[in-house]
Design an enzyme around this catalytic site. Structure first.
Site, short mmCIF file in Angstrom:
data_model
loop_
_atom_site.label_atom_id
_atom_site.label_comp_id
_atom_site.label_asym_id
_atom_site.label_seq_id
_atom_site.Cartn_x
_atom_site.Cartn_y
_atom_site.Cartn_z
N ARG A 1 -22.26 -6.50 -26.54
CA ARG A 1 -23.60 -5.95 -26.28
C ARG A 1 -23.84 -5.64 -24.80
NH1 ARG A 1 -28.03 -8.67 -25.46
NH2 ARG A 1 -27.35 -10.50 -26.61
N TYR B 1 -35.37 17.95 -29.31
CA TYR B 1 -34.99 17.36 -30.60
C TYR B 1 -36.18 16.60 -31.20
CZ TYR B 1 -32.27 14.33 -33.70
OH TYR B 1 -31.77 13.66 -34.78
N ASP C 1 -30.85 16.82 -21.57
CA ASP C 1 -30.11 16.56 -22.80
C ASP C 1 -29.18 17.75 -23.00
OD1 ASP C 1 -29.17 16.48 -25.43
OD2 ASP C 1 -31.00 15.59 -26.23
N LYS D 1 -22.36 14.43 -31.79
CA LYS D 1 -22.16 15.87 -32.01
C LYS D 1 -20.83 16.32 -31.40
CE LYS D 1 -26.31 15.11 -33.53
NZ LYS D 1 -27.52 15.41 -32.79
C1 LIG Z 1 -28.77 14.74 -32.58
C2 LIG Z 1 -29.45 14.92 -31.30
C3 LIG Z 1 -30.05 13.84 -30.66
C4 LIG Z 1 -30.10 12.45 -31.25
O1 LIG Z 1 -28.81 11.93 -31.36
P1 LIG Z 1 -28.39 10.79 -32.43
O2 LIG Z 1 -26.97 10.54 -32.06
O3 LIG Z 1 -28.59 11.33 -33.79
O4 LIG Z 1 -29.27 9.62 -32.17
C5 LIG Z 1 -30.66 14.08 -29.43
N1 LIG Z 1 -30.67 15.31 -28.88
C6 LIG Z 1 -30.10 16.38 -29.48
C7 LIG Z 1 -30.15 17.71 -28.81
C8 LIG Z 1 -29.47 16.22 -30.71
O5 LIG Z 1 -28.92 17.28 -31.31
#
Ligand SMILES: *Cc1c(COP(=O)(O)O)cnc(C)c1O
Length: 388
Positions: free
Chosen positions: A55, A109, A181, A206
């Site tokens: 952790r 998002y 992001d 992703k």
């Molecule tokens: C999927 C996504 C998130 C969140 O990510 P998780 O791994 O599902 O928690 C945040 N920002 C963008 C642009 C995303 O596509």
């Protein structure tokens, strides 16, 4: 305050994705680093320094991946968390205190939007959502309590690309943090720190991992800032399991070839879709018809693996199209080896009304495509038979 300092890359990105952070070669070492699936580590009796515990984010698989991703983004340090949402939450909680104000793009998002508007406001952190394409958008909403600006680029699902120049000059002038992001781009297509950002966030779920098999998040920034994020990660329990770190390391090895192939295939699909009479509009930053094409050419190294189009037949046509697909699958998420299709009105933007969706550029009939690594001719043939 997290002000980025540029680091020099020892190798090109494709090489760093495979070897970044590796030590000297030692005979007998495995070529593939072992998965150390242990939560606890034996300690020196009596000492309480440097306890290794999963952790705490300081165990071998986490440390390897963190070093590597910092090199890919050109950051001093990086932290892997258990999801993209975990990364966004801890990354911002390390910057903001009750009474602070956050300016955020309205094109973010859905989960991030909820975090800001439902959770942060309850904690006394005020958030203003801004249309970043309005002139002087950020400056007009500034307050003396504003501590950070948060943007997402390219934007899900319209693939709008935000120009970093004005906003990064503003955050530098004010000495506040610019948080980006960069999930849709991956470091192959865009490295925000090179454009004046202070903090980079990814959903590693992703493109970074790219195989639809782990959940993970990344925060990149300066060493003192990442230490703060780590404190949040530890107490909010947002640390990934070693196996997720190990899988991300494996996924990263092919990041460069995957994303470049996805860029190529997405461009071919967008060019094809734009010509179809069933398609009212195609959204891809590589197309000259895209509103941000010039910014994208200027700022990005690749236009990305995400394509969207609006069917002339509206929501019903989109549902019908999705049901007829044979190769591409109808599923949420993106950025992996399998081509996935979704309709934002049923997934990421289901909480908005049709009018609200139209207002932010996602009318009913809108289809989002995450282009995978299948043969592009096969993907197009599948889309074509579903359109007919
Ligand atoms: C999927 C996504 C998130 C969140 O990510 P998780 O791994 O599902 O928690 C945040 N920002 C963008 C642009 C995303 O596509």
């Amino acid at each position: 305050m997290a002000i980025s300092r540029k680091t020099v890359r020892p190798h090109a990105l494709a090489t760093l994705a495979i070897h970044g952070g590796d030590g000297p070669h030692v005979a007998g070492d495995p070529v593939v680093p072992p998965l150390v699936q242990s939560v606890n580590y034996v300690q020196e009796p009596g000492g309480d320094d440097n306890i290794m515990y999963t952790r705490y984010g300081n165990t071998p698989n986490a440390e390897r991946i963190q070093k590597r991703i910092a090199l890919l983004e050109g950051a001093e340090a990086a932290l892997m968390l258990s999801s993209g949402m975990g990364a966004t939450a801890c990354g911002l909680l390390a910057l903001l205190r009750p009474g602070d104000h956050l300016l955020a793009s309205q094109f973010i998002y859905g989960g991030t939007r909820r975090l800001f508007l439902e959770e942060f406001t309850q904690m006394g952190i005020d958030v203003t959502l801004v249309d970043p394409f309005e002139p002087r958008a950020w400056r007009r909403r500034l307050r003396k309590e504003t501590r950070a600006i948060f943007i997402e680029s390219p934007v899900n699902p319209t693939c709008r690309v935000l120009d970093m120049r004005g906003v990064s000059l503003l955050t530098k002038e004010l000495g506040i943090a610019l948080v980006v992001d960069s999930t849709f781009a991956s470091p192959v297509n865009f490295r925000p720190l090179e454009h004046g950002a202070d903090v980079v966030i990814h959903s590693a779920t992703k493109f970074l991992n790219g195989h639809h098999d782990i959940l993970g998040g990344i925060v990149c920034g300066t060493v003192p800032y990442i230490d703060e994020v780590k404190q949040k990660e530890i107490v909010w329990g947002q640390t990934p399991d070693p196996f997720a770190c190990w899988l991300l390391e494996r996924g990263l090895k092919t990041l460069d070839v995957r994303v470049k192939r996805q860029n190529e295939s997405a461009m071919a699909i967008a060019t094809w879709a734009e010509e179809r009479k069933e398609v009212r509009r195609c959204y891809y930053p590589g197309l000259a018809s895209h509103p941000d094409h010039e910014v994208a050419v200027d700022q990005l190294d690749g236009f990305g693996g995400m394509v969207a189009f609006e069917l002339a037949g509206g929501g019903k046509a989109a549902d019908r199209f999705a049901r007829k697909l044979k190769l591409a699958r109808y599923a949420a998420s993106l950025g992996g080896v399998d081509t996935l299709v979704s309709e934002p009105r049923h997934s990421s933007h289901a909480r908005l009304t049709p009018d609200e969706r139209t207002h932010i550029g996602i009318p009913d009939g809108f289809i989002r495509l995450s282009v995978g690594l299948e043969d592009v001719g096969d993907i197009i043939a599948d889309l074509e038979q579903a359109l007919r």
